[in-house]
Design an enzyme around this catalytic site. Structure first.
Site, PDB file in Angstrom:
ATOM      1  N   LEU A  91       0.813  -1.209   0.000  1.00 20.33           N
ATOM      2  CA  LEU A  91       0.000   0.000   0.000  1.00 20.33           C
ATOM      3  C   LEU A  91       0.852   1.267   0.000  1.00 20.33           C
ATOM      4  O   LEU A  91       0.334   2.350  -0.270  1.00 20.33           O
ATOM      5  CB  LEU A  91      -0.907   0.020   1.239  1.00 20.33           C
ATOM      6  CG  LEU A  91      -1.746  -1.228   1.504  1.00 20.33           C
ATOM      7  CD1 LEU A  91      -2.496  -1.087   2.817  1.00 20.33           C
ATOM      8  CD2 LEU A  91      -2.691  -1.516   0.351  1.00 20.33           C
ATOM      9  N   TYR A 123       2.721  11.232 -11.535  1.00 24.93           N
ATOM     10  CA  TYR A 123       2.130  10.281 -10.593  1.00 24.93           C
ATOM     11  C   TYR A 123       1.672   9.022 -11.324  1.00 24.93           C
ATOM     12  O   TYR A 123       2.002   7.900 -10.930  1.00 24.93           O
ATOM     13  CB  TYR A 123       0.961  10.931  -9.843  1.00 24.93           C
ATOM     14  CG  TYR A 123       0.244   9.978  -8.909  1.00 24.93           C
ATOM     15  CD1 TYR A 123       0.901   9.428  -7.811  1.00 24.93           C
ATOM     16  CD2 TYR A 123      -1.087   9.644  -9.114  1.00 24.93           C
ATOM     17  CE1 TYR A 123       0.242   8.559  -6.951  1.00 24.93           C
ATOM     18  CE2 TYR A 123      -1.752   8.785  -8.255  1.00 24.93           C
ATOM     19  CZ  TYR A 123      -1.081   8.246  -7.172  1.00 24.93           C
ATOM     20  OH  TYR A 123      -1.730   7.382  -6.319  1.00 24.93           O
ATOM     21  N   LYS A 139       3.015   5.057 -10.938  1.00 22.01           N
ATOM     22  CA  LYS A 139       2.130   3.939 -10.586  1.00 22.01           C
ATOM     23  C   LYS A 139       2.151   2.863 -11.670  1.00 22.01           C
ATOM     24  O   LYS A 139       2.197   1.666 -11.376  1.00 22.01           O
ATOM     25  CB  LYS A 139       0.704   4.428 -10.334  1.00 22.01           C
ATOM     26  CG  LYS A 139       0.563   5.323  -9.115  1.00 22.01           C
ATOM     27  CD  LYS A 139       1.128   4.690  -7.861  1.00 22.01           C
ATOM     28  CE  LYS A 139       0.070   4.140  -6.970  1.00 22.01           C
ATOM     29  NZ  LYS A 139       0.594   3.583  -5.710  1.00 22.01           N
TER      30      LYS A 139
END
Length: 131
Positions: A53, A103, A107
């Site tokens: 996470l 970003y 990811k």
């Protein structure tokens, strides 16, 4: 079952820990920003499942996206491989992985790294893209 949770101090991590404990899981290996890479290496030797996470979504500098997302994922995988631990991994990602921004690119790079790891070692990998 020993469960490694990276980002254990974050909002999702804290809620996941609470729910896991409610369901009888008490052998949780918690990794957060105050943990060391040595801690992560020890956890990688002993875990049976990883909830990955941890990540960066509001950095002070744009370069921190790759460090906090892609580089941490790469380090996690290298440590699991070093310990010959090929347990399943669930990655919390983002729908931004489809977008051309720092970003999203960080990811997507994390997702691709995990998918390559999955193929190389026949390891179950689960990607969850949060909206």
């Amino acid at each position: 079952m020993r469960i490694l949770i990276t980002g254990s101090n974050g909002f999702i991590g804290r809620n996941l820990i609470s729910q896991l404990k409610n369901n009888g899981y008490d052998d949780l290996l918690l990794f957060d920003s105050s943990s060391s890479i040595f801690d992560l290496e020890t956890f990688c030797e002993n875990c049976d499942f990883v909830f990955h996470l941890a990540g960066t979504n509001r950095p002070s500098h744009i370069d921190e996206f790759m460090k906090g997302n892609f580089e941490l994922t790469s380090t996690l995988i290298k440590l699991l491989e070093k310990k010959n631990n090929f347990c399943p991994i669930m990655l919390s990602s983002s729908i931004q992985a489809n977008l051309n921004n720092p970003y999203g690119e960080s990811k997507k790079a994390s997702e691709d790294t995990l998918l390559n790891y999955s193929k190389a070692h026949n390891v179950p990998v689960y990607l969850y893209r949060f909206p």
